[in-house]
Design a protein around this motif. Structure first.
Motif, short mmCIF file in Angstrom:
data_model
loop_
_atom_site.label_atom_id
_atom_site.label_comp_id
_atom_site.label_asym_id
_atom_site.label_seq_id
_atom_site.Cartn_x
_atom_site.Cartn_y
_atom_site.Cartn_z
N GLU A 327 -14.11 -73.15 -38.12
CA GLU A 327 -14.43 -74.32 -37.10
C GLU A 327 -12.91 -75.07 -36.87
O GLU A 327 -12.75 -75.46 -35.69
N LYS A 328 -12.10 -74.73 -37.67
CA LYS A 328 -10.76 -75.58 -37.34
C LYS A 328 -10.11 -74.62 -36.25
O LYS A 328 -9.46 -74.97 -35.39
N GLY A 329 -10.13 -73.50 -36.51
CA GLY A 329 -9.48 -72.51 -35.59
C GLY A 329 -10.03 -72.63 -34.34
O GLY A 329 -9.33 -72.59 -33.24
N SER A 330 -11.53 -72.65 -34.20
CA SER A 330 -12.25 -72.63 -32.85
C SER A 330 -11.75 -74.04 -32.12
O SER A 330 -11.77 -74.10 -31.01
N ALA A 331 -11.48 -75.22 -32.94
CA ALA A 331 -11.24 -76.50 -32.27
C ALA A 331 -9.80 -76.36 -31.73
O ALA A 331 -9.42 -76.80 -30.67
N HIS A 332 -9.00 -75.79 -32.66
CA HIS A 332 -7.41 -75.68 -32.00
C HIS A 332 -7.49 -74.78 -30.53
O HIS A 332 -6.48 -74.98 -29.80
N GLU A 333 -8.30 -73.64 -30.67
CA GLU A 333 -8.28 -72.85 -29.45
C GLU A 333 -8.84 -73.85 -28.19
O GLU A 333 -8.41 -73.53 -27.13
N ARG A 334 -9.69 -74.76 -28.47
CA ARG A 334 -10.26 -75.69 -27.42
C ARG A 334 -8.95 -76.54 -26.88
O ARG A 334 -8.65 -76.84 -25.88
N PHE A 335 -8.40 -76.93 -27.97
CA PHE A 335 -7.05 -77.80 -27.63
C PHE A 335 -6.26 -76.99 -26.60
O PHE A 335 -5.53 -77.68 -25.85
N SER A 336 -5.71 -75.66 -27.24
CA SER A 336 -5.06 -75.06 -26.33
C SER A 336 -5.32 -74.86 -24.93
O SER A 336 -4.59 -74.78 -24.29
N GLN A 337 -6.54 -74.76 -24.64
CA GLN A 337 -7.21 -74.38 -23.37
C GLN A 337 -7.22 -75.82 -22.53
O GLN A 337 -7.15 -75.84 -21.38
N ASP A 338 -7.52 -76.92 -23.10
CA ASP A 338 -7.59 -78.25 -22.47
C ASP A 338 -6.67 -79.26 -23.32
O ASP A 338 -7.24 -79.60 -24.20
N ARG A 339 -5.41 -79.59 -23.06
CA ARG A 339 -4.62 -80.19 -23.78
C ARG A 339 -4.90 -81.73 -23.82
O ARG A 339 -4.37 -82.64 -24.24
N HIS A 340 -5.91 -82.23 -22.42
CA HIS A 340 -6.21 -83.51 -22.59
C HIS A 340 -7.56 -83.79 -23.03
O HIS A 340 -8.19 -84.99 -22.74
N LEU A 341 -8.02 -82.81 -23.99
CA LEU A 341 -9.51 -83.14 -24.59
C LEU A 341 -9.82 -84.40 -25.09
O LEU A 341 -10.51 -85.02 -25.11
N TRP A 342 -8.49 -84.79 -26.03
CA TRP A 342 -8.90 -85.99 -26.77
C TRP A 342 -8.80 -87.30 -25.93
O TRP A 342 -9.03 -88.34 -26.59
N SER A 343 -8.33 -87.29 -24.64
CA SER A 343 -8.22 -88.35 -23.85
C SER A 343 -9.50 -88.56 -22.86
O SER A 343 -9.55 -89.29 -22.13
N ARG A 344 -10.38 -87.44 -22.95
CA ARG A 344 -11.43 -87.59 -22.07
C ARG A 344 -12.59 -88.47 -22.78
O ARG A 344 -12.82 -88.54 -23.98
N ARG A 345 -13.29 -89.33 -21.87
CA ARG A 345 -14.26 -90.21 -22.24
C ARG A 345 -15.41 -90.14 -21.46
O ARG A 345 -15.34 -89.93 -20.21
N PRO A 346 -16.62 -90.10 -21.91
CA PRO A 346 -16.89 -90.33 -23.24
C PRO A 346 -16.45 -89.04 -24.15
O PRO A 346 -16.54 -88.03 -23.60
N LEU A 347 -16.04 -89.07 -25.53
CA LEU A 347 -15.77 -88.14 -26.17
C LEU A 347 -17.09 -87.32 -26.56
O LEU A 347 -18.12 -87.72 -26.75
N PRO A 348 -17.03 -85.73 -26.52
CA PRO A 348 -18.15 -85.05 -26.83
C PRO A 348 -18.29 -85.19 -28.31
O PRO A 348 -17.69 -85.66 -29.18
N ASP A 349 -19.71 -84.91 -28.63
CA ASP A 349 -20.25 -85.10 -29.89
C ASP A 349 -19.68 -84.04 -31.04
O ASP A 349 -19.60 -84.44 -32.32
N ASP A 350 -19.27 -82.98 -30.48
CA ASP A 350 -18.56 -82.11 -31.34
C ASP A 350 -17.25 -82.45 -31.88
O ASP A 350 -16.74 -82.31 -32.87
N MET A 351 -16.75 -83.17 -30.74
CA MET A 351 -15.31 -83.78 -31.27
C MET A 351 -15.36 -84.92 -32.10
O MET A 351 -14.55 -85.11 -33.20
N VAL A 352 -16.43 -85.72 -31.90
CA VAL A 352 -16.75 -86.87 -32.82
C VAL A 352 -16.96 -86.31 -34.27
O VAL A 352 -16.23 -86.78 -35.43
N ARG A 353 -17.80 -85.25 -34.39
CA ARG A 353 -18.03 -84.54 -35.60
C ARG A 353 -16.70 -84.03 -36.16
O ARG A 353 -16.46 -84.26 -37.38
N TYR A 354 -16.12 -83.50 -35.47
CA TYR A 354 -14.53 -82.82 -35.94
C TYR A 354 -13.82 -83.96 -36.46
O TYR A 354 -13.17 -83.90 -37.48
N ALA A 355 -13.81 -85.16 -35.89
CA ALA A 355 -12.76 -86.18 -36.24
C ALA A 355 -13.50 -86.70 -37.54
O ALA A 355 -12.50 -87.37 -38.62
N LYS A 356 -14.80 -86.87 -37.72
CA LYS A 356 -15.26 -87.36 -38.90
C LYS A 356 -14.84 -86.58 -40.09
O LYS A 356 -14.49 -86.74 -41.46
#
Length: 473
Positions: A327-356
Motif C-alpha cells: 500500500e505504501k508503494g502504490s501510494a508513492h507511485e500515485r504521488f509520482s504521477q500526480d505531484r499535486h495530489l495532496w493539494s486537491r480538495r476535497p481529499l479522496p477517501d483513500d488518501m484520508v485513510r492513508y493519512a490516518k
C-alpha cells in the motif's frame, strides 16, 4: 505437534490407520499416514456381512466366526472424521441385545443400529493436544547477526504482547481556526501523540526561512498540505494547512508542537521538519523518531545499518497493524504521477485513510521500541539518546541550503544512514555527555568515520503540464 501415540488409548480395540495392506481387517484403523486423524476408506459390505431377508430366494448362511459389521449411518456423516468408520460388533456384544431381537433375522440389523447408537459407545479417540501459544517475539529476537558468527548471536527482546489492531475510526479533518483551538485544548493533556506531515514533494522546496524564492527556473514545490495527529486512544486528526495557511498555527498549534512535555512519535521526520521550519518557522520539540530508534537497536544487536527502514516494514516486524509495504508503494507511485495530489480538495477517501494509518500506529511502535532499548541500555541513557538523537537526526535536511526532495536530487539515496554526521552531532550535545564510552563503542562503527557522498541528480523533471515525469533510464 504431531505425535506417534495412537488416538485411542485402548490399543487392543483397533490399530491406527496407514500400516499398509494386510495389516488388519478392513473395518479397523491401521497405523501410519495421518496419525490416525483421517478416517479409513469405508469398505463395501460383502454378501456374507449381513443376514438376508427370509423372503429372499437366495440365502447364504453367515459363517459363525464372521462378526456383524455395521456401517455408520448416513445421518451421522457430519460427525468428525475419527467417528466415520465401520464399527465391528462382536458376537459377545450381539448376545447382549434383548432376547426379543435375537429371534428376528431381518430387524436385527436395525436393532443393532439402535444398540450401537444409544447403548454401546466405542472408546472416543484421544484429542490432540495443541502446543501452547508462544510468547511474543520481537523482530530481532533469535536472529543471527550478519556481522557475527552463529555462536555469538544474541537474543534480547521485549516480552510485551503484540499491540491490538488500530481501531477503525474516521480521521477528523480540521479546516478552521476554531477547530484547531478545540483540538489543541483536547491534546494539551496528552503525554504522547503521533505526528506526520504530507505535502507536494514535501521539503523546503521553494522556501528559505519563511521567504519564497522567486526563480522562474524552479517550479513551485515542497508545499506542506496536511498535519496528522494521533492519540493513544486511537483518534486521528488531520489539520488542513493547505486551506488555512499561516492561520493554522494561530490557534495554539505552534505552542502544542513546541511543548517539551508532550512527546511526539514520528518516523523519518527530516523532510517534515525541513518544510515546517522554512515555510512556517516551526521546530517541533520532544520527538521520538522511530527510524533512528530502529538504527540504534540494530547497532546494539550487531546488525547492519547501511539503509534505514520504512514505517510499513517496522509495523510488520513488530506485529502492529498499519499500512503494508504494498500500500505504501502504490501510494508513492500515485504521488509520482500526480505531484499535486495532496493539494486537491476535497481529499479522496483513500488518501484520508492513508493519512490516518500512516500516523496512528506510531504510538504503539514507540512503546515497543522503547521497551527494547531499555533492555539493551540503561533507561536514562536510552531516553537521552532518543530525545537528543531525534533532534539531531531530523535536523539534517533543515540545516542544508539545498533541497533534498525527489525533484532536486536522487531522493532514493537518502535511505542510506549517515552515521558520521548523525553521531557526530549527537556527541556534541551537552545533554549526552553522560553517555558512557562503552555505549558509544557499541553504537559507533568504523564506517562512521567518513561522510556519505551527496546524492546524485534527480530522476524526475517537471513537464509543460506542471507534472513530474520520470527521466528515461
Amino acid at each position: 505437534m504431531a505425535t506417534s501415540t495412537p488416538l485411542n488409548p485402548r490399543a487392543d480395540s483397533y490399530v491406527p490407520y496407514g500400516a499398509g495392506a494386510g495389516a488388519g481387517p478392513p473395518g479397523r484403523f491401521q497405523q501410519g499416514g495421518n496419525n490416525g486423524c483421517s478416517p479409513p476408506p469405508v469398505q463395501p459390505l460383502g454378501q456374507h456381512d449381513l443376514p438376508k431377508h427370509p423372503n429372499q430366494q437366495q440365502q447364504q448362511q453367515q459363517p459363525q466366526h464372521q462378526p456383524h459389521v455395521q456401517p455408520w449411518p448416513q445421518s451421522h456423516q457430519h460427525q468428525p472424521p475419527h467417528r466415520q468408520y465401520q464399527q465391528t460388533i462382536s458376537p459377545h456384544q450381539a448376545s447382549q441385545l434383548p432376547q426379543s431381537y435375537q429371534h428376528q433375522p431381518y430387524p436385527q440389523t436395525q436393532q443393532q443400529h439402535h444398540y450401537l447408537h444409544h447403548h454401546y459407545r466405542p472408546p472416543f479417540p484421544q484429542q490432540q493436544q495443541l502446543e501452547p501459544r508462544q510468547p511474543y517475539q520481537h523482530q530481532y529476537q533469535y536472529q543471527q547477526s550478519p556481522l557475527l558468527p552463529a555462536s555469538c548471536a544474541r537474543a534480547t527482546s521485549s516480552t510485551s504482547p503484540p499491540y491490538p489492531p488500530t481501531p477503525q475510526v474516521d480521521c477528523t479533518l480540521i479546516t478552521t481556526v476554531e477547530e484547531v483551538a478545540a483540538l489543541v485544548k483536547k491534546l494539551s493533556t496528552e503525554t504522547l501523540i503521533a505526528m506526520d506531515c504530507e505535502g507536494c514533494d514535501l521539503s523546503k522546496g521553494s522556501w528559505r526561512r519563511g521567504e519564497r524564492l522567486e526563480d522562474p527556473k524552479i517550479p513551485l514545490h515542497g508545499q506542506l498540505c496536511l498535519i496528522q495527529l494521533g492519540t493513544q486512544n486511537g483518534e486521528a486528526y488531520a489539520i488542513d494547512v493547505h486551506r488555512m495557511g499561516e492561520s493554522a498555527f494561530d490557534g495554539g498549534l505552534r505552542e502544542l508542537l513546541t511543548n517539551p512535555k508532550i512527546l511526539k512519535a514520528v518516523h523519518d521526520f527530516r523532510q517534515d521538519e525541513d518544510a515546517l521550519f522554512h515555510q512556517f518557522n516551526v521546530v517541533v520539540q520532544a520527538k521520538f523518531d522511530c527510524q533512528l530508534a530502529d538504527v540504534l537497536i540494530r547497532r546494539l544487536q550487531n546488525y547492519r545499518t547501511t539503509y534505514v527502514s520504512g514505517c510499513a516494514k517496522l509495523f510488520q516486524q513488530n506485529g502492529i497493524q498499519g499500512l503494508s509495504q504494498e500500500e505504501k508503494g502504490s501510494a508513492h507511485e500515485r504521488f509520482s504521477q500526480d505531484r499535486h495530489l495532496w493539494s486537491r480538495r476535497p481529499l479522496p477517501d483513500d488518501m484520508v485513510r492513508y493519512a490516518k494509518y500512516d500516523v496512528l500506529p506510531l504510538v504503539a511502535l514507540v512503546r515497543e521500541q522503547m521497551t527494547v532499548l531499555k533492555g539493551l541500555l540503561d533507561a536514562r541513557e536510552a531516553s537521552a539518546l532518543m530525545r537528543k538523537g531525534s533532534d539531531c537526526y531530523d535536523s539534517l535536511f533543515r540545516n542544508l541550503e539545498e533541497c533534498r526532495c525527489r525533484l532536486c536530487c536522487d531522493a532514493a539515496e537518502s535511505a542510506k544512514f549517515d552515521g558520521c554526521k548523525v553521531f557526530g552531532m549527537m556527541q556534541k550535545e551537552p545533554d549526552l555527555r553522560n553517555i558512557s564510552p562503552s555505549t558509544w563503542a557499541r553504537i559507533r562503527r568504523p564506517e562512521d568515520n567518513e561522510l556519505l557522498a551527496p546524492p546524485g541528480k534527480s530522476k524526475y523533471f517537471v513537464d509543460e503540464h506542471d507534472q513530474s515525469v520520470k527521466l528515461p533510464c
